[in-house]
Design a protein around this motif. Structure first.
Motif, PDB file in Angstrom:
ATOM      1  N   ALA A   1       0.833  -1.199   0.000  1.00 49.78           N
ATOM      2  CA  ALA A   1       0.000   0.000   0.000  1.00 49.78           C
ATOM      3  C   ALA A   1       0.866   1.246   0.000  1.00 49.78           C
ATOM      4  N   SER A   2       0.223   2.373  -0.215  1.00 47.79           N
ATOM      5  CA  SER A   2       0.920   3.656  -0.307  1.00 47.79           C
ATOM      6  C   SER A   2       1.246   4.229   1.066  1.00 47.79           C
TER       7      SER A   2
ATOM      8  N   SER B   1      -1.815   5.856   2.805  1.00 40.49           N
ATOM      9  CA  SER B   1      -2.749   5.000   3.533  1.00 40.49           C
ATOM     10  C   SER B   1      -2.228   4.704   4.935  1.00 40.49           C
TER      11      SER B   1
ATOM     12  N   VAL C   1      -6.382   1.512   2.834  1.00 38.55           N
ATOM     13  CA  VAL C   1      -6.228   2.006   1.467  1.00 38.55           C
ATOM     14  C   VAL C   1      -7.546   2.549   0.939  1.00 38.55           C
TER      15      VAL C   1
ATOM     16  N   TYR D   1      -8.637   5.769   2.674  1.00 38.03           N
ATOM     17  CA  TYR D   1      -7.857   6.920   2.230  1.00 38.03           C
ATOM     18  C   TYR D   1      -8.382   7.434   0.880  1.00 38.03           C
TER      19      TYR D   1
ATOM     20  N   TYR E   1      -9.614  -1.149  -3.696  1.00 37.78           N
ATOM     21  CA  TYR E   1      -8.557  -2.116  -3.387  1.00 37.78           C
ATOM     22  C   TYR E   1      -9.178  -3.470  -3.053  1.00 37.78           C
TER      23      TYR E   1
ATOM     24  N   LEU F   1      -2.174   0.746  -7.582  1.00 39.93           N
ATOM     25  CA  LEU F   1      -3.106   0.048  -6.691  1.00 39.93           C
ATOM     26  C   LEU F   1      -3.267  -1.407  -7.132  1.00 39.93           C
TER      27      LEU F   1
ATOM     28  N   TYR G   1      -0.206  -3.214  -5.903  1.00 40.11           N
ATOM     29  CA  TYR G   1      -0.294  -3.469  -4.461  1.00 40.11           C
ATOM     30  C   TYR G   1      -1.242  -4.638  -4.174  1.00 40.11           C
TER      31      TYR G   1
END
Length: 527
Positions: free
Chosen positions: A309-310, A313, A337, A340, A378, A418, A421
Protein backbone atom coordinates in the motif's frame (compact mmCIF):
# COMPACT_ATOMS: atom_id res chain seq x y z
CA UNK A 1 -5.68 32.74 5.47
CA UNK A 2 -7.63 34.59 8.20
CA UNK A 3 -10.83 32.79 7.19
CA UNK A 4 -9.02 29.45 7.29
CA UNK A 5 -7.63 30.30 10.71
CA UNK A 6 -11.11 31.09 12.00
CA UNK A 7 -12.33 27.71 10.79
CA UNK A 8 -9.30 25.98 12.36
CA UNK A 9 -10.14 27.56 15.71
CA UNK A 10 -13.46 25.68 15.63
CA UNK A 11 -12.31 22.41 14.07
CA UNK A 12 -12.82 19.22 16.08
CA UNK A 13 -10.00 17.37 14.33
CA UNK A 14 -7.52 16.30 17.01
CA UNK A 15 -4.45 18.01 15.45
CA UNK A 16 -6.24 21.35 15.65
CA UNK A 17 -7.17 20.72 19.28
CA UNK A 18 -3.50 20.01 20.00
CA UNK A 19 -2.41 23.10 18.09
CA UNK A 20 -4.82 25.30 20.05
CA UNK A 21 -3.47 23.95 23.34
CA UNK A 22 0.09 24.63 22.17
CA UNK A 23 -0.87 28.17 21.24
CA UNK A 24 -2.27 28.73 24.74
CA UNK A 25 0.92 27.34 26.29
CA UNK A 26 3.06 29.79 24.36
CA UNK A 27 1.08 32.65 25.87
CA UNK A 28 2.48 31.76 29.29
CA UNK A 29 5.97 30.46 28.41
CA UNK A 30 8.86 32.68 27.40
CA UNK A 31 10.04 31.75 23.92
CA UNK A 32 13.20 33.58 22.89
CA UNK A 33 14.18 31.06 20.17
CA UNK A 34 12.16 32.87 17.54
CA UNK A 35 10.41 29.66 16.54
CA UNK A 36 8.31 26.82 17.91
CA UNK A 37 10.16 23.53 18.19
CA UNK A 38 8.51 20.16 17.74
CA UNK A 39 10.49 17.04 18.61
CA UNK A 40 10.15 13.31 18.07
CA UNK A 41 12.49 10.82 19.72
CA UNK A 42 13.87 7.58 18.35
CA UNK A 43 15.79 4.79 20.08
CA UNK A 44 17.88 3.08 17.40
CA UNK A 45 18.57 -0.14 19.33
CA UNK A 46 16.31 -2.00 16.89
CA UNK A 47 15.34 -1.50 13.29
CA UNK A 48 12.98 1.42 12.59
CA UNK A 49 9.32 0.39 12.67
CA UNK A 50 5.96 1.89 11.92
CA UNK A 51 5.52 3.26 15.43
CA UNK A 52 8.48 5.55 14.80
CA UNK A 53 6.96 6.75 11.56
CA UNK A 54 3.62 7.23 13.28
CA UNK A 55 5.08 9.61 15.84
CA UNK A 56 6.69 11.75 13.14
CA UNK A 57 3.53 11.69 11.01
CA UNK A 58 1.26 12.67 13.88
CA UNK A 59 3.62 15.39 15.08
CA UNK A 60 3.74 16.76 11.54
CA UNK A 61 -0.06 16.87 11.51
CA UNK A 62 -0.06 18.97 14.69
CA UNK A 63 2.69 21.18 13.30
CA UNK A 64 0.69 21.74 10.11
CA UNK A 65 -2.40 22.62 12.14
CA UNK A 66 -0.36 25.03 14.30
CA UNK A 67 0.94 26.81 11.21
CA UNK A 68 -2.65 27.56 10.21
CA UNK A 69 -3.42 29.00 13.66
CA UNK A 70 -0.14 30.98 13.90
CA UNK A 71 1.05 31.61 10.32
CA UNK A 72 3.61 34.21 11.41
CA UNK A 73 5.40 31.91 13.87
CA UNK A 74 8.24 29.84 12.33
CA UNK A 75 8.30 26.14 13.26
CA UNK A 76 10.92 23.40 13.26
CA UNK A 77 10.68 19.64 13.70
CA UNK A 78 13.62 17.67 15.09
CA UNK A 79 13.82 13.90 14.76
CA UNK A 80 16.19 13.05 17.58
CA UNK A 81 18.04 9.74 17.79
CA UNK A 82 19.23 8.56 21.21
CA UNK A 83 22.11 6.76 19.51
CA UNK A 84 24.54 7.25 22.38
CA UNK A 85 22.53 4.83 24.49
CA UNK A 86 24.38 1.64 25.39
CA UNK A 87 23.40 -1.55 23.55
CA UNK A 88 21.63 -3.63 26.20
CA UNK A 89 21.00 -6.79 24.21
CA UNK A 90 21.41 -8.11 20.68
CA UNK A 91 18.16 -7.77 18.69
CA UNK A 92 16.75 -11.06 17.47
CA UNK A 93 15.90 -9.89 13.95
CA UNK A 94 19.29 -8.88 12.52
CA UNK A 95 21.96 -10.70 10.51
CA UNK A 96 25.37 -11.55 11.98
CA UNK A 97 24.31 -11.15 15.63
CA UNK A 98 27.67 -12.56 16.76
CA UNK A 99 29.29 -9.27 15.67
CA UNK A 100 27.38 -7.38 18.36
CA UNK A 101 27.92 -9.67 21.35
CA UNK A 102 31.41 -8.35 22.26
CA UNK A 103 30.12 -4.76 22.16
CA UNK A 104 27.24 -4.93 24.62
CA UNK A 105 27.14 -1.79 26.75
CA UNK A 106 28.85 0.44 24.19
CA UNK A 107 27.06 3.42 22.61
CA UNK A 108 25.11 2.32 19.55
CA UNK A 109 27.34 4.51 17.40
CA UNK A 110 30.35 2.45 18.58
CA UNK A 111 28.77 -0.95 17.85
CA UNK A 112 29.64 -2.58 14.48
CA UNK A 113 26.95 -2.56 11.82
CA UNK A 114 25.74 -6.18 11.30
CA UNK A 115 24.43 -5.18 7.87
CA UNK A 116 27.83 -3.96 6.73
CA UNK A 117 26.56 -0.70 5.24
CA UNK A 118 27.60 1.90 7.82
CA UNK A 119 30.35 2.49 10.36
CA UNK A 120 28.06 1.51 13.26
CA UNK A 121 24.77 -0.12 14.12
CA UNK A 122 23.40 3.22 15.34
CA UNK A 123 24.34 5.00 12.11
CA UNK A 124 22.77 2.18 10.10
CA UNK A 125 19.46 2.44 11.91
CA UNK A 126 19.54 6.23 11.76
CA UNK A 127 19.98 5.97 8.00
CA UNK A 128 17.04 3.59 7.76
CA UNK A 129 14.86 6.06 9.64
CA UNK A 130 15.97 9.04 7.58
CA UNK A 131 15.53 7.21 4.29
CA UNK A 132 11.89 6.57 4.99
CA UNK A 133 11.17 10.02 6.41
CA UNK A 134 12.78 11.50 3.28
CA UNK A 135 10.78 9.17 1.07
CA UNK A 136 7.57 10.36 2.63
CA UNK A 137 8.59 14.00 2.27
CA UNK A 138 8.62 15.03 5.92
CA UNK A 139 10.08 18.44 6.69
CA UNK A 140 12.42 17.68 9.59
CA UNK A 141 15.94 18.10 10.93
CA UNK A 142 17.73 14.96 12.06
CA UNK A 143 19.82 15.19 15.24
CA UNK A 144 22.11 12.55 16.70
CA UNK A 145 22.65 12.35 20.47
CA UNK A 146 26.24 11.27 19.89
CA UNK A 147 26.94 14.31 17.75
CA UNK A 148 25.19 16.70 20.16
CA UNK A 149 26.99 15.37 23.24
CA UNK A 150 30.42 15.35 21.61
CA UNK A 151 30.00 18.80 20.04
CA UNK A 152 29.21 20.30 23.43
CA UNK A 153 25.63 21.34 22.62
CA UNK A 154 24.42 19.94 25.92
CA UNK A 155 27.36 21.07 28.06
CA UNK A 156 25.66 24.01 29.80
CA UNK A 157 22.65 21.93 30.81
CA UNK A 158 24.91 19.08 31.93
CA UNK A 159 26.61 21.53 34.28
CA UNK A 160 23.17 22.47 35.63
CA UNK A 161 22.67 18.82 36.52
CA UNK A 162 25.76 19.04 38.69
CA UNK A 163 24.36 22.08 40.45
CA UNK A 164 20.97 20.43 41.07
CA UNK A 165 22.26 16.88 41.39
CA UNK A 166 20.59 16.02 44.69
CA UNK A 167 17.20 17.38 43.65
CA UNK A 168 17.28 15.38 40.41
CA UNK A 169 18.32 12.20 42.20
CA UNK A 170 15.51 12.62 44.72
CA UNK A 171 12.97 12.71 41.90
CA UNK A 172 14.13 9.36 40.54
CA UNK A 173 15.03 7.38 43.68
CA UNK A 174 11.43 6.68 44.82
CA UNK A 175 10.80 4.90 41.49
CA UNK A 176 13.72 2.47 41.87
CA UNK A 177 14.24 -0.80 43.68
CA UNK A 178 16.61 -0.97 46.68
CA UNK A 179 19.57 -2.38 44.73
CA UNK A 180 19.44 0.15 41.93
CA UNK A 181 18.72 2.98 44.37
CA UNK A 182 22.03 2.35 46.11
CA UNK A 183 24.09 3.05 42.98
CA UNK A 184 21.84 5.37 40.96
CA UNK A 185 23.23 8.46 39.27
CA UNK A 186 21.71 10.49 36.41
CA UNK A 187 25.24 10.56 34.90
CA UNK A 188 26.28 7.44 32.99
CA UNK A 189 30.03 7.71 32.42
CA UNK A 190 31.53 6.44 29.17
CA UNK A 191 34.53 4.35 30.26
CA UNK A 192 37.70 5.61 28.51
CA UNK A 193 39.19 2.10 28.60
CA UNK A 194 36.28 -0.15 27.52
CA UNK A 195 34.13 2.41 25.71
CA UNK A 196 31.06 1.15 27.58
CA UNK A 197 28.30 3.28 29.06
CA UNK A 198 28.47 2.50 32.79
CA UNK A 199 25.83 2.49 35.49
CA UNK A 200 28.47 3.32 38.08
CA UNK A 201 27.96 5.07 41.41
CA UNK A 202 29.09 8.69 41.51
CA UNK A 203 31.04 9.24 44.73
CA UNK A 204 32.26 12.83 44.27
CA UNK A 205 31.15 15.92 42.39
CA UNK A 206 32.97 19.18 41.66
CA UNK A 207 30.52 21.79 40.46
CA UNK A 208 33.18 24.41 39.78
CA UNK A 209 35.37 22.02 37.77
CA UNK A 210 32.37 20.40 36.07
CA UNK A 211 33.54 16.90 36.95
CA UNK A 212 32.39 13.77 38.73
CA UNK A 213 34.30 10.86 40.27
CA UNK A 214 32.76 7.45 39.72
CA UNK A 215 33.76 3.98 40.87
CA UNK A 216 33.98 1.09 38.43
CA UNK A 217 33.11 -2.51 39.29
CA UNK A 218 36.81 -3.26 39.75
CA UNK A 219 36.95 -0.59 42.46
CA UNK A 220 38.96 1.92 40.44
CA UNK A 221 37.94 5.55 40.93
CA UNK A 222 37.93 7.74 37.80
CA UNK A 223 37.40 11.48 37.53
CA UNK A 224 35.81 12.74 34.32
CA UNK A 225 34.21 15.94 33.04
CA UNK A 226 30.46 15.72 32.44
CA UNK A 227 30.90 17.65 29.20
CA UNK A 228 32.08 16.82 25.70
CA UNK A 229 30.42 13.43 25.42
CA UNK A 230 32.29 11.84 28.32
CA UNK A 231 29.01 11.00 30.05
CA UNK A 232 25.57 10.11 28.81
CA UNK A 233 22.52 10.96 30.89
CA UNK A 234 20.22 8.26 32.25
CA UNK A 235 17.28 8.36 29.90
CA UNK A 236 14.63 10.15 32.01
CA UNK A 237 17.20 12.81 32.85
CA UNK A 238 18.37 12.74 29.24
CA UNK A 239 14.87 13.50 28.02
CA UNK A 240 14.57 16.46 30.38
CA UNK A 241 18.04 17.63 29.40
CA UNK A 242 17.05 17.70 25.71
CA UNK A 243 13.89 19.65 26.45
CA UNK A 244 15.91 22.34 28.22
CA UNK A 245 18.94 22.40 25.92
CA UNK A 246 16.95 22.47 22.68
CA UNK A 247 13.95 24.42 23.96
CA UNK A 248 11.37 21.81 22.91
CA UNK A 249 7.79 23.13 22.82
CA UNK A 250 5.89 20.01 21.76
CA UNK A 251 6.55 16.27 21.96
CA UNK A 252 4.14 13.36 21.98
CA UNK A 253 4.77 9.92 23.43
CA UNK A 254 3.19 6.51 23.94
CA UNK A 255 0.97 5.45 26.80
CA UNK A 256 3.77 3.31 28.22
CA UNK A 257 5.81 6.45 28.91
CA UNK A 258 3.28 8.36 31.01
CA UNK A 259 5.34 7.99 34.22
CA UNK A 260 8.54 8.89 32.40
CA UNK A 261 6.94 12.06 31.01
CA UNK A 262 5.92 13.05 34.53
CA UNK A 263 9.39 12.45 36.00
CA UNK A 264 11.18 14.14 33.12
CA UNK A 265 8.86 17.11 33.52
CA UNK A 266 9.83 17.43 37.19
CA UNK A 267 13.52 17.31 36.30
CA UNK A 268 12.99 19.85 33.54
CA UNK A 269 11.50 22.31 36.05
CA UNK A 270 14.37 21.73 38.50
CA UNK A 271 16.75 22.78 35.74
CA UNK A 272 14.76 25.96 35.21
CA UNK A 273 12.95 24.82 32.06
CA UNK A 274 9.31 24.28 31.15
CA UNK A 275 8.26 20.82 29.91
CA UNK A 276 6.83 20.78 26.38
CA UNK A 277 3.19 20.43 25.52
CA UNK A 278 2.51 16.71 25.27
CA UNK A 279 0.11 14.23 23.72
CA UNK A 280 -0.23 10.62 24.85
CA UNK A 281 -1.10 8.13 22.12
CA UNK A 282 -2.09 4.51 22.52
CA UNK A 283 0.23 1.68 21.57
CA UNK A 284 -0.02 -0.52 18.51
CA UNK A 285 -0.74 -4.21 18.93
CA UNK A 286 0.33 -7.18 16.81
CA UNK A 287 -1.94 -9.92 15.47
CA UNK A 288 -2.05 -11.49 18.94
CA UNK A 289 -2.99 -8.27 20.70
CA UNK A 290 0.50 -7.79 22.15
CA UNK A 291 2.52 -4.57 22.08
CA UNK A 292 4.75 -4.32 19.03
CA UNK A 293 8.47 -4.01 19.72
CA UNK A 294 11.46 -2.95 17.62
CA UNK A 295 13.61 -5.54 19.33
CA UNK A 296 11.18 -8.44 19.02
CA UNK A 297 10.23 -7.46 15.47
CA UNK A 298 6.64 -8.60 16.03
CA UNK A 299 4.97 -5.76 14.15
CA UNK A 300 4.91 -4.51 10.61
CA UNK A 301 8.02 -2.88 9.27
CA UNK A 302 7.87 0.24 7.16
CA UNK A 303 8.88 -1.84 4.14
CA UNK A 304 6.09 -4.34 4.83
CA UNK A 305 3.37 -1.73 4.54
CA UNK A 306 4.86 -0.14 1.43
CA UNK A 307 4.94 -3.51 -0.31
CA UNK A 308 1.15 -3.61 -0.23
CA UNK A 309 0.00 0.00 0.00
CA UNK A 310 0.92 3.66 -0.31
CA UNK A 311 2.52 5.81 2.41
CA UNK A 312 -0.61 7.95 2.44
CA UNK A 313 -2.75 5.00 3.53
CA UNK A 314 -0.32 4.42 6.40
CA UNK A 315 -0.60 8.10 7.36
CA UNK A 316 -4.37 7.69 7.49
CA UNK A 317 -4.01 4.73 9.84
CA UNK A 318 -1.89 6.94 12.09
CA UNK A 319 -4.36 9.82 11.96
CA UNK A 320 -7.41 7.82 12.98
CA UNK A 321 -8.16 7.47 16.70
CA UNK A 322 -4.61 7.96 18.05
CA UNK A 323 -5.78 7.51 21.64
CA UNK A 324 -7.18 4.03 20.94
CA UNK A 325 -5.07 0.86 20.90
CA UNK A 326 -5.21 -0.64 17.40
CA UNK A 327 -4.02 -3.84 15.80
CA UNK A 328 -1.24 -3.04 13.38
CA UNK A 329 -1.05 -6.09 11.19
CA UNK A 330 -1.31 -6.95 7.52
CA UNK A 331 -5.07 -7.39 7.58
CA UNK A 332 -5.66 -3.69 8.34
CA UNK A 333 -4.04 -2.57 5.08
CA UNK A 334 -6.89 -3.04 2.55
CA UNK A 335 -9.35 -1.09 4.69
CA UNK A 336 -6.85 1.74 5.22
CA UNK A 337 -6.23 2.01 1.47
CA UNK A 338 -9.89 2.20 0.52
CA UNK A 339 -10.71 4.65 3.31
CA UNK A 340 -7.86 6.92 2.23
CA UNK A 341 -9.12 6.94 -1.37
CA UNK A 342 -12.67 7.62 -0.19
CA UNK A 343 -11.55 10.60 1.92
CA UNK A 344 -9.66 12.04 -1.06
CA UNK A 345 -12.70 11.64 -3.31
CA UNK A 346 -14.94 13.30 -0.71
CA UNK A 347 -12.51 16.20 -0.20
CA UNK A 348 -13.13 17.68 -3.65
CA UNK A 349 -16.84 18.17 -2.87
CA UNK A 350 -16.46 19.57 0.65
CA UNK A 351 -16.52 23.17 1.87
CA UNK A 352 -13.54 24.67 3.70
CA UNK A 353 -14.79 23.77 7.19
CA UNK A 354 -15.39 20.11 6.35
CA UNK A 355 -12.03 19.88 4.60
CA UNK A 356 -10.27 20.71 7.86
CA UNK A 357 -12.08 17.74 9.42
CA UNK A 358 -11.11 15.44 6.56
CA UNK A 359 -8.07 13.23 7.28
CA UNK A 360 -6.87 13.87 3.73
CA UNK A 361 -6.14 17.50 4.64
CA UNK A 362 -4.00 16.43 7.58
CA UNK A 363 -2.14 13.91 5.42
CA UNK A 364 -1.45 16.25 2.49
CA UNK A 365 -1.86 19.77 3.82
CA UNK A 366 -3.98 22.63 2.60
CA UNK A 367 -4.88 22.56 -1.11
CA UNK A 368 -2.60 19.60 -1.88
CA UNK A 369 -5.06 16.72 -1.70
CA UNK A 370 -4.99 14.68 -4.93
CA UNK A 371 -8.33 14.10 -6.64
CA UNK A 372 -8.08 10.33 -6.94
CA UNK A 373 -10.65 8.91 -9.35
CA UNK A 374 -10.85 5.18 -8.67
CA UNK A 375 -13.45 3.17 -10.57
CA UNK A 376 -12.65 0.13 -8.41
CA UNK A 377 -11.55 -0.30 -4.82
CA UNK A 378 -8.56 -2.12 -3.39
CA UNK A 379 -10.89 -4.69 -1.87
CA UNK A 380 -12.54 -5.26 -5.24
CA UNK A 381 -9.17 -5.78 -6.89
CA UNK A 382 -8.24 -8.34 -4.24
CA UNK A 383 -11.37 -10.35 -4.93
CA UNK A 384 -10.96 -10.03 -8.68
CA UNK A 385 -7.43 -11.42 -8.34
CA UNK A 386 -8.79 -14.18 -6.11
CA UNK A 387 -11.49 -15.26 -8.56
CA UNK A 388 -9.12 -15.04 -11.53
CA UNK A 389 -6.37 -16.71 -9.46
CA UNK A 390 -3.85 -14.39 -11.07
CA UNK A 391 -0.82 -12.31 -10.20
CA UNK A 392 -0.80 -10.73 -13.68
CA UNK A 393 -1.63 -7.03 -13.94
CA UNK A 394 -2.88 -7.34 -17.51
CA UNK A 395 -5.57 -9.82 -16.47
CA UNK A 396 -7.02 -7.39 -13.94
CA UNK A 397 -6.72 -4.49 -16.33
CA UNK A 398 -8.72 -6.45 -18.89
CA UNK A 399 -11.70 -6.43 -16.53
CA UNK A 400 -11.11 -2.86 -15.38
CA UNK A 401 -11.11 -1.36 -18.87
CA UNK A 402 -14.29 -3.25 -19.78
CA UNK A 403 -15.94 -1.89 -16.64
CA UNK A 404 -14.46 1.63 -16.97
CA UNK A 405 -13.40 2.15 -20.63
CA UNK A 406 -11.61 5.44 -19.94
CA UNK A 407 -9.29 3.86 -17.36
CA UNK A 408 -5.89 2.71 -18.56
CA UNK A 409 -2.54 2.24 -16.82
CA UNK A 410 -1.27 5.32 -18.64
CA UNK A 411 -4.24 7.58 -17.83
CA UNK A 412 -4.53 6.43 -14.23
CA UNK A 413 -1.08 5.54 -12.86
CA UNK A 414 -2.40 5.66 -9.29
CA UNK A 415 -4.87 2.90 -10.12
CA UNK A 416 -2.09 0.96 -11.82
CA UNK A 417 -0.03 1.15 -8.62
CA UNK A 418 -3.11 0.05 -6.69
CA UNK A 419 -3.40 -3.00 -8.96
CA UNK A 420 0.22 -3.84 -8.21
CA UNK A 421 -0.29 -3.47 -4.46
CA UNK A 422 -3.42 -5.64 -4.58
CA UNK A 423 -1.71 -8.39 -6.54
CA UNK A 424 1.20 -8.45 -4.08
CA UNK A 425 -1.25 -8.66 -1.16
CA UNK A 426 -3.24 -11.40 -2.89
CA UNK A 427 -0.06 -13.39 -3.56
CA UNK A 428 1.20 -13.22 0.02
CA UNK A 429 -1.96 -13.26 2.15
CA UNK A 430 -5.12 -14.18 0.26
CA UNK A 431 -3.93 -17.00 -1.98
CA UNK A 432 -2.22 -19.04 0.78
CA UNK A 433 -5.34 -18.85 2.98
CA UNK A 434 -8.03 -19.64 0.39
CA UNK A 435 -10.26 -22.44 1.66
CA UNK A 436 -13.45 -23.16 -0.27
CA UNK A 437 -16.32 -24.93 1.45
CA UNK A 438 -19.40 -26.80 0.30
CA UNK A 439 -22.70 -24.89 0.40
CA UNK A 440 -25.56 -26.05 2.58
CA UNK A 441 -28.76 -27.12 0.87
CA UNK A 442 -30.28 -23.69 1.58
CA UNK A 443 -27.19 -21.90 0.20
CA UNK A 444 -27.07 -24.16 -2.89
CA UNK A 445 -30.66 -23.38 -3.76
CA UNK A 446 -30.13 -19.67 -3.27
CA UNK A 447 -26.99 -19.60 -5.42
CA UNK A 448 -28.68 -21.51 -8.20
CA UNK A 449 -31.53 -19.00 -8.08
CA UNK A 450 -29.05 -16.10 -8.15
CA UNK A 451 -27.30 -17.55 -11.19
CA UNK A 452 -30.65 -17.80 -12.99
CA UNK A 453 -31.63 -14.23 -12.15
CA UNK A 454 -28.24 -12.88 -13.22
CA UNK A 455 -28.51 -14.72 -16.55
CA UNK A 456 -31.85 -13.03 -17.24
CA UNK A 457 -30.79 -9.51 -16.25
CA UNK A 458 -30.80 -6.82 -18.88
CA UNK A 459 -27.35 -5.46 -19.83
CA UNK A 460 -25.95 -2.29 -18.29
CA UNK A 461 -27.28 -2.61 -14.75
CA UNK A 462 -25.28 -0.79 -12.09
CA UNK A 463 -23.58 -2.54 -9.22
CA UNK A 464 -26.22 -1.14 -6.86
CA UNK A 465 -29.06 -2.55 -8.95
CA UNK A 466 -27.39 -5.95 -9.03
CA UNK A 467 -26.78 -5.74 -5.27
CA UNK A 468 -30.48 -5.16 -4.67
CA UNK A 469 -31.29 -8.35 -6.57
CA UNK A 470 -28.74 -10.29 -4.54
CA UNK A 471 -30.49 -9.01 -1.39
CA UNK A 472 -33.84 -10.23 -2.72
CA UNK A 473 -32.47 -13.71 -3.37
CA UNK A 474 -31.25 -13.92 0.21
CA UNK A 475 -34.61 -12.81 1.57
CA UNK A 476 -36.55 -15.19 -0.69
CA UNK A 477 -34.50 -18.14 0.55
CA UNK A 478 -35.08 -17.47 4.20
CA UNK A 479 -31.78 -15.95 5.39
CA UNK A 480 -32.83 -14.16 8.56
CA UNK A 481 -29.46 -12.42 8.71
CA UNK A 482 -28.38 -11.41 5.23
CA UNK A 483 -24.76 -11.29 6.41
CA UNK A 484 -24.91 -15.08 6.52
CA UNK A 485 -26.01 -15.09 2.88
CA UNK A 486 -23.13 -12.90 1.76
CA UNK A 487 -20.66 -14.83 3.89
CA UNK A 488 -21.80 -17.99 2.13
CA UNK A 489 -21.13 -16.38 -1.26
CA UNK A 490 -17.63 -15.35 -0.20
CA UNK A 491 -16.74 -18.71 1.34
CA UNK A 492 -18.13 -20.86 -1.46
CA UNK A 493 -17.10 -18.69 -4.42
CA UNK A 494 -13.96 -16.90 -3.18
CA UNK A 495 -12.62 -19.26 -0.53
CA UNK A 496 -12.57 -16.50 2.11
CA UNK A 497 -14.90 -15.22 4.80
CA UNK A 498 -15.09 -11.59 3.65
CA UNK A 499 -15.48 -9.89 0.32
CA UNK A 500 -16.66 -6.83 -1.60
CA UNK A 501 -20.19 -5.63 -2.23
CA UNK A 502 -21.24 -8.54 -4.35
CA UNK A 503 -23.27 -6.48 -6.82
CA UNK A 504 -20.31 -4.21 -7.52
CA UNK A 505 -18.10 -7.26 -8.00
CA UNK A 506 -20.54 -8.73 -10.56
CA UNK A 507 -20.62 -5.42 -12.45
CA UNK A 508 -16.81 -5.47 -12.64
CA UNK A 509 -16.31 -9.17 -13.28
CA UNK A 510 -19.19 -9.46 -15.75
CA UNK A 511 -22.65 -11.06 -15.66
CA UNK A 512 -21.70 -14.08 -17.76
CA UNK A 513 -18.46 -14.62 -15.87
CA UNK A 514 -20.27 -14.37 -12.53
CA UNK A 515 -22.88 -16.92 -13.62
CA UNK A 516 -20.09 -19.26 -14.72
CA UNK A 517 -18.35 -18.71 -11.36
CA UNK A 518 -21.46 -19.65 -9.39
CA UNK A 519 -22.37 -22.64 -11.53
CA UNK A 520 -18.79 -23.86 -11.55
CA UNK A 521 -18.67 -23.73 -7.75
CA UNK A 522 -21.97 -25.59 -7.43
CA UNK A 523 -20.83 -28.25 -9.89
CA UNK A 524 -17.52 -28.62 -8.08
CA UNK A 525 -19.20 -29.09 -4.75
CA UNK A 526 -21.86 -31.40 -6.16
CA UNK A 527 -19.12 -33.70 -7.43
Amino acid sequence: MSELRDLALESNAWPFKEARDLLKRLETVTNDKGHVLFETGYGPSGLPHIGTFGEVARTTMVRRAFEILAPDVPTRLIAFSDDMDGLRKVPGNIPNPELLEPHLGKPLTEVPDPFGTHDSFGRHNNARLRAFLDRFGFDYEFRSATDCYRAGEFDEVLKLFLVHYDKVVNVILPTLGPERRATYSPFLPVCPETGRVLMAPVIERDVDAGTIVYQREDGKKIETPVTGGRVKMQWKADWAMRWVALGVDYEMSGKDLIDSVRLSGQICRILGGQPPQGFTYELFLDQNGEKISKTRGNGLSIEDWLTYASPESLALFMFQQPRRAKRLYFDVIPKAVDEYLAFCAKYAEEDAAKRLQNPAWHIHGNEEVPAHDMPVSYGMLLNLASVCNTEDKSVLWGFITRYAPDATPESNPTLDRLVGYALAYYRDFVKPEKAYRDPTDQERAAMADLAGRLRNMRPGLTGEEIQNEVYEVGKDHGFENLRDWFRALYEVLFGQSQGPRFGSFVALYGIKESVDLIEGALARNAA
